[in-house]
Design an enzyme around this catalytic site. Structure first.
Site, PDB file in Angstrom:
ATOM      1  CE  LYS A  72      43.104  25.258  23.040  1.00 48.38           C
ATOM      2  NZ  LYS A  72      41.817  24.545  23.164  1.00 48.38           N
ATOM      3  CB  SER A 179      33.610  22.435  24.665  1.00 46.81           C
ATOM      4  OG  SER A 179      34.134  23.571  25.329  1.00 46.81           O
ATOM      5  CB  THR A 240      33.172  12.496  30.005  1.00 48.16           C
ATOM      6  OG1 THR A 240      34.018  12.706  31.151  1.00 48.16           O
ATOM      7  CG2 THR A 240      32.311  11.261  30.261  1.00 48.16           C
TER       8      THR A 240
END
Length: 359
Positions: A72, A179, A240
């Site tokens: 991240k 998300s 996706t």
């Protein structure tokens, strides 16, 4: 049972987020050890010219990349190419740091070779990621996945801020509006909400811009996003993200219900992710680059995505379950199929519809 399988059984005795921390720590150590990096890269990475291609002006040495969500904060940025990935996508990154959702927020579904997460965009913020990007030593392809802060009331401003800061430091940007773990985020996939976000990101950077969509969109909404992406001349679509669907799981429903809310990634996405890819390719042809992610566990599945129209592939959950052997197996399998079909490069295989050849 492979050595990695044995190690995985031991790792699964610990909480999922603890294991993620251990693996991340090991990769950060590799990131700092340049000589080891080089040895690993030569030993592990599949170096085959048929896998190389230029996509939206960027040279990709191989098609399989690390999906967003693992690194991240771009803290292990120099290690991903060394362990075999053709590229890596950092993030999701928000303008300001945020802790994400309360723990526990990461769960394993080993019977399904899947993961359920509700991390909530936990990250150290765009400024920290920018510093890490500036400090990187490798020239491996790096994408940045960007999102909005949970408490922000101005999504457009958030995406503008992050794309302005990070766009110049990345090879491509991905606008994440899919998300399920940030309240209201998926509502931004509606074209009237998505348009101003994509327009401002496009204006903020000269770096190629893609948008990442959810598998749970209706076919009509997929078409609408695809048409908007073509209209705004985006570089492509990543398809996706995780799914909120719980259908078809081998894990008992009662166990999944106890885990609570969140998006599921891994093998259960295989069919829907492929369906979305095929629909997108039929809709946009070669007007957009398609990046396929979700349930790509085997070389045969990877080949099916390439021939269905994906120029690039990504994975996160299969990496957890398969380790370095999964990365190497995917790349070797694709290279073997390219040669078996008498093609010169992966670019000729994209969207070709060629079937898997047993070798």
């Amino acid at each position: 049972m492979t050595l990695y399988d044995r190690a995985l059984k031991l790792m699964f005795l610990l909480p999922p987020e603890r294991i993620h921390g251990i693996i991340s720590g090991a990769l950060q150590t590799l990131h700092l050890a340049t000589p080891v990096n080089r040895v690993m890269e030569k030993a592990v990475r599949v170096h085959d010219p048929v896998l190389r291609q230029t996509v939206f002006g960027v040279d990709f040495p191989a098609p399989l990349g690390l999906a967003a969500g693992f690194d991240k904060n771009a803290e292990a940025i120099d290690s991903w190419g060394a362990i075999g990935f053709g590229y890596a996508e950092m993030g999701t990154v928000t303008p300001k740091s945020q802790p994400g959702n309360p723990t526990p927020r990461l769960f394993r579904l080993p019977e399904d070779k899947a993961i359920l997460n509700r991390m909530g965009f936990n990250n150290k913020g765009a400024l920290v990621v920018a510093d890490n990007l500036r400090a990187r030593r490798s020239r491996d392809v790096v994408g940045i996945n960007i999102g909005k802060n949970k408490t922000s009331e101005d999504a457009v401003a958030d995406y503008r801020a992050t794309s302005t800061l990070l766009g110049q430091l990345a090879d491509y940007l991905v606008v994440n509006v899919s998300s399920p773990n940030t309240p209201g985020l998926r509502d931004l996939q509606a074209v009237e909400e998505l348009r101003p976000i994509l327009e401002v990101v496009k204006k903020s950077t000269t770096t190629p811009v893609l948008v990442k969509i959810a598998p749970d969109l209706s076919d009509e909404d997929i078409d609408a996003v695809a048409d908007l992406a073509v209209e705004l001349e985006l570089a492509g679509i990543v398809a996706t993200n995780t799914t909120i669907s719980r259908s078809g799981l081998k894990t008992p429903a009662s166990k999944v219900e106890k885990m609570g809310a969140g998006g599921i990634s891994g093998a259960p996405l295989e069919n829907r992710s492929l369906e979305v890819l095929k629909r997108l390719h039929e809709r946009v042809g070669d007007k957009l680059v398609l990046v396929s992610v979700g349930g790509i566990s085997t070389p045969e599945q990877a080949w099916e995505r390439i021939t269905a129209g994906a120029s690039l592939l990504q994975g996160y959950t299969p990496f957890i379950y398969g380790g370095l052997g999964w990365i190497r197996g995917i790349h070797r399998g694709i290279a073997a199929q390219i040669k078996a079909h008498g093609l010169d490069s992966i670019e000729q295989a994209v969207g070709s519809g060629l079937e898997w050849k047993a070798l």
